[in-house]
Design a protein around this motif. Structure first.
Motif, PDB file in Angstrom:
ATOM      1  N   GLU A 229      16.527 -15.197  15.499  1.00  0.00           N
ATOM      2  CA  GLU A 229      15.833 -14.354  14.531  1.00  0.00           C
ATOM      3  C   GLU A 229      15.232 -13.136  15.243  1.00  0.00           C
ATOM      4  N   PHE A 230      15.305 -11.965  14.614  1.00  0.00           N
ATOM      5  CA  PHE A 230      14.625 -10.743  15.064  1.00  0.00           C
ATOM      6  C   PHE A 230      14.922 -10.400  16.526  1.00  0.00           C
ATOM      7  N   ALA A 231      16.192 -10.457  16.896  1.00  0.00           N
ATOM      8  CA  ALA A 231      16.557 -10.206  18.287  1.00  0.00           C
ATOM      9  C   ALA A 231      16.196  -8.786  18.727  1.00  0.00           C
ATOM     10  N   ALA A 232      16.266  -7.834  17.813  1.00  0.00           N
ATOM     11  CA  ALA A 232      16.025  -6.424  18.166  1.00  0.00           C
ATOM     12  C   ALA A 232      14.570  -6.162  18.514  1.00  0.00           C
ATOM     13  N   THR A 233      13.648  -7.023  18.069  1.00  0.00           N
ATOM     14  CA  THR A 233      12.223  -6.831  18.349  1.00  0.00           C
ATOM     15  C   THR A 233      11.657  -8.011  19.138  1.00  0.00           C
ATOM     16  N   GLY A 234      12.451  -8.541  20.038  1.00  0.00           N
ATOM     17  CA  GLY A 234      11.982  -9.613  20.902  1.00  0.00           C
ATOM     18  C   GLY A 234      11.651 -10.890  20.176  1.00  0.00           C
ATOM     19  N   HIS A 235      12.318 -11.096  19.009  1.00  0.00           N
ATOM     20  CA  HIS A 235      12.162 -12.304  18.194  1.00  0.00           C
ATOM     21  C   HIS A 235      10.837 -12.361  17.438  1.00  0.00           C
ATOM     22  N   TRP A 236      10.134 -11.220  17.442  1.00  0.00           N
ATOM     23  CA  TRP A 236       8.968 -11.067  16.588  1.00  0.00           C
ATOM     24  C   TRP A 236       9.375 -10.270  15.352  1.00  0.00           C
ATOM     25  N   PRO A 237       8.797 -10.543  14.177  1.00  0.00           N
ATOM     26  CA  PRO A 237       9.175  -9.769  12.984  1.00  0.00           C
ATOM     27  C   PRO A 237       8.953  -8.283  13.207  1.00  0.00           C
ATOM     28  N   PHE A 238       9.895  -7.478  12.754  1.00  0.00           N
ATOM     29  CA  PHE A 238       9.734  -6.027  12.892  1.00  0.00           C
ATOM     30  C   PHE A 238       8.684  -5.494  11.928  1.00  0.00           C
ATOM     31  N   GLN A 239       8.405  -6.250  10.860  1.00  0.00           N
ATOM     32  CA  GLN A 239       7.466  -5.805   9.836  1.00  0.00           C
ATOM     33  C   GLN A 239       6.144  -6.549   9.974  1.00  0.00           C
ATOM     34  N   LEU A 240       5.082  -5.814  10.263  1.00  0.00           N
ATOM     35  CA  LEU A 240       3.748  -6.384  10.207  1.00  0.00           C
ATOM     36  C   LEU A 240       3.435  -6.749   8.758  1.00  0.00           C
ATOM     37  N   TYR A 241       2.707  -7.833   8.544  1.00  0.00           N
ATOM     38  CA  TYR A 241       2.364  -8.255   7.186  1.00  0.00           C
ATOM     39  C   TYR A 241       1.199  -7.391   6.691  1.00  0.00           C
ATOM     40  N   VAL A 242       1.550  -6.305   6.017  1.00  0.00           N
ATOM     41  CA  VAL A 242       0.567  -5.364   5.472  1.00  0.00           C
ATOM     42  C   VAL A 242       0.152  -5.880   4.097  1.00  0.00           C
ATOM     43  N   ARG A 243      -0.968  -6.569   4.042  1.00  0.00           N
ATOM     44  CA  ARG A 243      -1.379  -7.193   2.778  1.00  0.00           C
ATOM     45  C   ARG A 243      -1.854  -6.168   1.749  1.00  0.00           C
ATOM     46  N   GLU A 244      -2.382  -5.049   2.218  1.00  0.00           N
ATOM     47  CA  GLU A 244      -2.955  -4.066   1.304  1.00  0.00           C
ATOM     48  C   GLU A 244      -3.172  -2.791   2.086  1.00  0.00           C
ATOM     49  N   ALA A 245      -2.888  -1.654   1.456  1.00  0.00           N
ATOM     50  CA  ALA A 245      -3.124  -0.369   2.111  1.00  0.00           C
ATOM     51  C   ALA A 245      -3.671   0.603   1.049  1.00  0.00           C
ATOM     52  N   ARG A 246      -2.986   1.727   0.858  1.00  0.00           N
ATOM     53  CA  ARG A 246      -3.401   2.619  -0.229  1.00  0.00           C
ATOM     54  C   ARG A 246      -3.102   1.975  -1.583  1.00  0.00           C
ATOM     55  N   ARG A 247      -3.867   2.371  -2.585  1.00  0.00           N
ATOM     56  CA  ARG A 247      -3.597   1.956  -3.957  1.00  0.00           C
ATOM     57  C   ARG A 247      -3.686   3.184  -4.850  1.00  0.00           C
ATOM     58  N   LEU A 248      -2.661   3.402  -5.620  1.00  0.00           N
ATOM     59  CA  LEU A 248      -2.597   4.539  -6.535  1.00  0.00           C
ATOM     60  C   LEU A 248      -3.811   4.552  -7.473  1.00  0.00           C
ATOM     61  N   ARG A 249      -4.255   5.745  -7.831  1.00  0.00           N
ATOM     62  CA  ARG A 249      -5.186   5.933  -8.937  1.00  0.00           C
ATOM     63  C   ARG A 249      -4.418   6.637 -10.044  1.00  0.00           C
ATOM     64  N   GLY A 250      -3.873   5.843 -10.956  1.00  0.00           N
ATOM     65  CA  GLY A 250      -2.918   6.384 -11.899  1.00  0.00           C
ATOM     66  C   GLY A 250      -3.396   6.420 -13.335  1.00  0.00           C
ATOM     67  N   THR A 316      -1.466  14.828 -14.742  1.00  0.00           N
ATOM     68  CA  THR A 316      -1.884  16.140 -14.243  1.00  0.00           C
ATOM     69  C   THR A 316      -1.507  16.352 -12.786  1.00  0.00           C
ATOM     70  N   GLU A 317      -1.000  15.284 -12.101  1.00  0.00           N
ATOM     71  CA  GLU A 317      -0.698  15.376 -10.676  1.00  0.00           C
ATOM     72  C   GLU A 317       0.802  15.378 -10.398  1.00  0.00           C
ATOM     73  N   VAL A 318       1.505  14.353 -10.793  1.00  0.00           N
ATOM     74  CA  VAL A 318       2.944  14.235 -10.530  1.00  0.00           C
ATOM     75  C   VAL A 318       3.578  13.500 -11.706  1.00  0.00           C
ATOM     76  N   LEU A 319       4.755  13.966 -12.143  1.00  0.00           N
ATOM     77  CA  LEU A 319       5.424  13.370 -13.292  1.00  0.00           C
ATOM     78  C   LEU A 319       6.716  12.650 -12.944  1.00  0.00           C
ATOM     79  N   ASN A 320       7.160  12.704 -11.721  1.00  0.00           N
ATOM     80  CA  ASN A 320       8.468  12.105 -11.404  1.00  0.00           C
ATOM     81  C   ASN A 320       8.392  11.060 -10.304  1.00  0.00           C
ATOM     82  N   LEU A 321       7.283  10.369 -10.222  1.00  0.00           N
ATOM     83  CA  LEU A 321       7.079   9.367  -9.182  1.00  0.00           C
ATOM     84  C   LEU A 321       6.649   8.061  -9.822  1.00  0.00           C
ATOM     85  N   LEU A 322       7.258   6.963  -9.370  1.00  0.00           N
ATOM     86  CA  LEU A 322       6.871   5.619  -9.785  1.00  0.00           C
ATOM     87  C   LEU A 322       6.447   4.823  -8.557  1.00  0.00           C
ATOM     88  N   VAL A 323       5.381   4.039  -8.678  1.00  0.00           N
ATOM     89  CA  VAL A 323       4.793   3.341  -7.528  1.00  0.00           C
ATOM     90  C   VAL A 323       4.657   1.862  -7.873  1.00  0.00           C
TER      91      VAL A 323
END
Length: 375
Positions: A229-250, A316-323
């Motif tokens: 598993e994950f040979a390219a990153t020394g068998h550690w997951p390439f993706q850190l478990y990002v539980r939460e970051a930015r949150r849209l104000r929509g 009023t900010e952006v009309l063509n983006l879905l999050v």
């Protein structure tokens, strides 16, 4: 529900110089990088409880009984010796107050105990046993029952695991998630490595430090990284478990009140069903000088519907983006939403909306009754 079309940059440049042209963009990142680049409003950290009439948001200290018996000082009982790593001298604010802190990240490591596929976890170059003193004291203190399993070993096929954090002192790297969302690629690479060093060092510590109970050392020592598993990153997951970051104000903000079914939305496109859950944000001393865990909560709830408008930036900010991932929600509500099955449902809803919006644009340059009725 109205599906409206786009006004994000028709040509979107990325960091390697390539440019992508499109009528609709979907931000499926864990960090909300595209929506931030588009200049839309977003939240980062925790809202005050009073902002949306919630109970779980903002600064939140665990019951002192949870950490009773765990001394926070370098030399137990001696405040002059200083605090152990990652413990703040005071809470970040009063209970329920807004705070920029982000719940802890970790690695969902794939482990195995099959000898021919097992790579023993080595001591990292930047190993510091002081990082794990709180975990050691939690094993000895009144707040935890000594035992071998300080992290989950969820079984996966071929005698592998999905290993995750367990409890308040485990594989979560508490306090080091705060800068991730707005960091540069280079800074994120450094934080990724720091999280890896912490996790690798933790496994080494639990398997080799003679102060750790023998039963724990023996059990942890059985496990290693999966060779296939994950040979390219020394068998550690390439993706850190990002539980939460930015949150849209929509167009709509999902709150704890939605999660508790105190509201009704006319335009649901998915359901969230996990508990309201936040991992620890930090460790600190309370005014009485006791160790407290800050930011953690867990409350079971029933499944609740998510409004389509939570995927949409303000018109009023952006009309063509879905999050669909960093959608418009408070920290308290996002604690339930932040699960991959929910992201899958919301991703499908976003893709369907983009198709319907483009059909409407090509046929009549606006969203017509046909598209609305199909929703």
């Amino acid at each position: 529900t109205e599906i409206y079309t786009l006004s994000l940059h028709d040509a979107l440049p990325i960091c390697d110089g390539r440019t992508f042209r499109g009528r609709t963009f979907i931000d499926a990142t864990y960090e909300g990088d595209l929506m931030a680049a588009a200049g839309v409003s977003f939240a980062l950290g925790r809202e005050a409880n009073q902002e949306f009439g919630e109970t779980l948001n903002g600064v939140r200290l665990t019951d002192p009984a949870v950490t009773a018996g765990i001394d926070p000082y370098v030399r137990p009982g001696d405040p002059a010796s200083g605090l152990l790593p990652h413990i703040a001298p005071r809470p970040p604010g009063p209970e329920g107050a807004a705070d920029p802190g982000v719940q802890a990240y970790n690695f969902r490591v794939c482990l195995t105990d099959v000898p021919e596929n097992r790579i023993p976890i080595s001591r990292p170059d930047r190993y510091d046993p002081r990082q794990y003193e709180l975990i050691l004291r939690s094993l000895r203190g009144q707040a935890a029952t000594p035992g071998p399993q300080l992290f989950t070993l969820t079984p996966m096929p071929n005698r592998k695991t999905d290993t995750n954090n367990r409890g308040l002192f485990s594989t979560d790297y508490v306090g080091r998630s705060h800068g991730w969302a707005e960091a540069s690629d280079e800074e994120r690479a450094q934080l990724w490595q720091e999280h890896k060093d912490y996790t690798q060092g933790l496994f080494w510590f639990l398997a080799h430090d003679p102060r750790v109970p023998e039963s724990t050392r023996r059990e942890v020592g059985r496990w290693g990284l999966a060779r296939d598993e994950f040979a390219a990153t020394g068998h550690w997951p390439f993706q850190l478990y990002v539980r939460e970051a930015r949150r849209l104000r929509g167009e709509y903000v999902v709150t704890e009140n939605d999660a508790r079914r105190k509201t009704t939305v006319p335009d649901p496109v998915a359901f969230a069903s996990y508990a309201l859950d936040s991992h620890a944000v930090g460790y600190c001393l309370d005014p009485e000088g006791r160790l407290r865990v800050e930011g953690a909560f867990f409350e079971n709830i029933r499944a609740f519907p998510l409004s389509y408008r939570a995927l949409l930036p303000r018109r009023t900010e952006v009309l063509n983006l879905l999050v669909p991932v960093c959608l418009s929600a408070t920290h308290a509500a996002y604690g339930s939403i932040r699960m991959e099955p929910v992201f899958i449902m919301l991703g499908q809803a976003a893709a369907t909306a983009a198709v319907l919006a483009q059909r409407a644009r090509s046929e009549e340059r606006r969203v017509g009754k046909e598209c609305r009725s199909r929703w």
